[in-house]
Scaffold this motif. Structure first.
Motif, PDB file in Angstrom:
ATOM      1  N   ALA A 115       8.590   2.575  10.888  1.00 29.67           N
ATOM      2  CA  ALA A 115       8.247   2.619   9.557  1.00 29.67           C
ATOM      3  C   ALA A 115       8.219   1.385   8.724  1.00 29.67           C
ATOM      4  O   ALA A 115       7.494   0.968   7.936  1.00 29.67           O
ATOM      5  CB  ALA A 115       8.840   3.710   8.914  1.00 29.67           C
ATOM      6  N   SER A 116       9.543   0.649   8.932  1.00 25.68           N
ATOM      7  CA  SER A 116       9.906  -0.420   8.152  1.00 25.68           C
ATOM      8  C   SER A 116       9.006  -1.676   8.679  1.00 25.68           C
ATOM      9  O   SER A 116       8.951  -2.602   7.891  1.00 25.68           O
ATOM     10  CB  SER A 116      11.321  -0.926   8.407  1.00 25.68           C
ATOM     11  N   GLU A 117       8.458  -1.486   9.881  1.00 26.34           N
ATOM     12  CA  GLU A 117       7.284  -2.544  10.270  1.00 26.34           C
ATOM     13  C   GLU A 117       6.202  -2.444  10.019  1.00 26.34           C
ATOM     14  O   GLU A 117       5.121  -3.568   9.822  1.00 26.34           O
ATOM     15  CB  GLU A 117       7.568  -2.715  11.850  1.00 26.34           C
ATOM     16  N   CYS A 118       5.700  -1.412   9.218  1.00 28.68           N
ATOM     17  CA  CYS A 118       4.390  -1.318   8.750  1.00 28.68           C
ATOM     18  C   CYS A 118       4.043  -2.083   7.493  1.00 28.68           C
ATOM     19  O   CYS A 118       2.887  -2.599   7.517  1.00 28.68           O
ATOM     20  CB  CYS A 118       3.903   0.179   8.608  1.00 28.68           C
ATOM     21  N   PRO A 119       4.865  -2.120   6.476  1.00 30.82           N
ATOM     22  CA  PRO A 119       4.348  -3.013   5.493  1.00 30.82           C
ATOM     23  C   PRO A 119       4.163  -4.338   5.745  1.00 30.82           C
ATOM     24  O   PRO A 119       3.077  -4.957   5.430  1.00 30.82           O
ATOM     25  CB  PRO A 119       5.534  -2.658   4.308  1.00 30.82           C
ATOM     26  N   PRO A 120       4.839  -5.130   6.407  1.00 26.66           N
ATOM     27  CA  PRO A 120       4.707  -6.443   6.511  1.00 26.66           C
ATOM     28  C   PRO A 120       3.495  -6.734   7.689  1.00 26.66           C
ATOM     29  O   PRO A 120       2.989  -7.813   7.459  1.00 26.66           O
ATOM     30  CB  PRO A 120       6.130  -7.141   7.135  1.00 26.66           C
ATOM     31  N   THR A 121       3.348  -5.984   8.494  1.00 31.02           N
ATOM     32  CA  THR A 121       2.311  -6.005   9.438  1.00 31.02           C
ATOM     33  C   THR A 121       1.025  -5.674   8.984  1.00 31.02           C
ATOM     34  O   THR A 121      -0.270  -6.192   9.364  1.00 31.02           O
ATOM     35  CB  THR A 121       2.508  -4.894  10.602  1.00 31.02           C
ATOM     36  N   PHE A 122       0.898  -4.478   8.006  1.00 36.29           N
ATOM     37  CA  PHE A 122      -0.433  -4.021   7.669  1.00 36.29           C
ATOM     38  C   PHE A 122      -0.575  -4.222   6.191  1.00 36.29           C
ATOM     39  O   PHE A 122      -1.597  -3.391   5.660  1.00 36.29           O
ATOM     40  CB  PHE A 122      -0.589  -2.811   8.257  1.00 36.29           C
TER      41      PHE A 122
END
Length: 306
Positions: free
Chosen positions: A82-89
């Motif tokens: 979940a924490s990787e979604c904002p910076p990736t997408f």
């Protein structure tokens, strides 16, 4: 006989019976051989994983959320994804949410007994104000973690679709969710240490679900992450580079077009590739649901997916 005696994830692996007498090289070779089995086990669940991707994308289009719930390693993996979604997408932090038994403290320290509290699993989702358009994914390697069972049962009571990710079949989790993903990786090299193969398998599945769903809702063009916000110099340079490479512009033209498109790469791509002005590119992006390819070709998202 205890329930754990029937769990594949708790079984003894005969190949590592002499683990404590192995050299470092032998341990590496054995673990590598065992890890190779993970990819095969994940592939066996391909149809269910694809269904989870489609369900997730559908909820995102409706304004719903993807919510992971788990305990221990399973919970940490959900929070990580979940924490990787904002910076990736470039998603908002509440579009994909990870909930772990024991709260934030449990990310770095084991909270004894937290996984056994089914009522707390439900309560931790209740405070998120679940809606029927949300998708809840329960992650429990054993397939029987009370915290996760309580969470998914609460989610179903509100009309949410539910997915269960486990490494045993049959399982209590599989019996109460709408969609079961059971990755049968076999006994661990270190008996019962499910942060190994089971953890790796879970991470692979979570990667597929979020990446696949983001692709389906238009966060990429080809295999490029085009939905980004150029909030620092690195991202500004990346934005210009992608515009140069994808639209065939030189750097000066890329800078000028981005300025006219308020720094929005997707709008700039549509303007350049479709040969339209920024205002028309923005209109197309709204019309075609943020799908750059569809906006350039003048196809609706539904036509693209047909």
């Amino acid at each position: 006989m205890a329930i754990e005696d029937h769990l594949l994830t708790e079984a003894r692996n005969p190949l590592s019976d002499t683990l404590d007498r192995m050299s470092a090289s032998e341990i590496v070779a054995l673990m590598n051989d065992e890890d190779a089995k993970v990819v095969v086990a994940v592939r066996a669940e391909a149809a269910a994983i694809a269904q989870a991707i489609d369900w997730t994308a559908d909820r995102f289009r409706r304004g719903g959320r993807l919510i992971y719930t788990g305990a221990g390693t399973s919970g940490r993996l959900g929070v990580l994804d979940a924490s990787e979604c904002p910076p990736t997408f470039s998603t908002s932090p509440d579009m994909v949410i990870g909930v772990i038994a024991g709260g934030q403290t449990a990310l770095t320290r084991a909270i004894e007994g937290a996984e056994d509290n089914s009522a707390q699993g439900a309560e931790d989702l209740r405070v998120l104000n679940l809606k029927a358009d949300d998708l809840v994914v329960g992650i429990a390697t054993s397939g029987r973690t009370p915290y996760v069972l309580g969470a998914v049962e609460y989610a179903r009571s509100l009309g949410c679709a539910t997915v269960g990710i486990a490494c045993n079949r049959p399982s209590l989790l599989g019996a109460v969710v709408d969609l079961e993903i059971a990755i049968q990786v076999g006994p661990e090299v270190l008996a019962g240490s499910t942060r190994l193969k089971a953890g790796t398998a879970t991470k692979l599945v979570l990667n597929m679900i979020t990446t696949g769903a983001m692709v389906r809702i238009g966060k990429t063009l080809g295999n490029r992450m085009v939905d980004l916000r150029p909030t620092n110099e690195k991202l500004r340079l990346r934005t210009r580079r992608m515009l140069r490479e994808l639209a065939g512009l030189d750097d000066d033209a890329a800078v000028q077009l981005l300025a006219r498109c308020d720094g929005q790469l997707k709008v700039a791509l549509v303007a350049a590739l479709a040969g339209v002005k920024p205002d028309e590119a923005k209109r197309r992006m709204e019309t075609y649901g943020g799908q750059v390819g569809a906006a350039v070709r003048g196809e609706s998202a539904s036509e693209e997916e047909a």
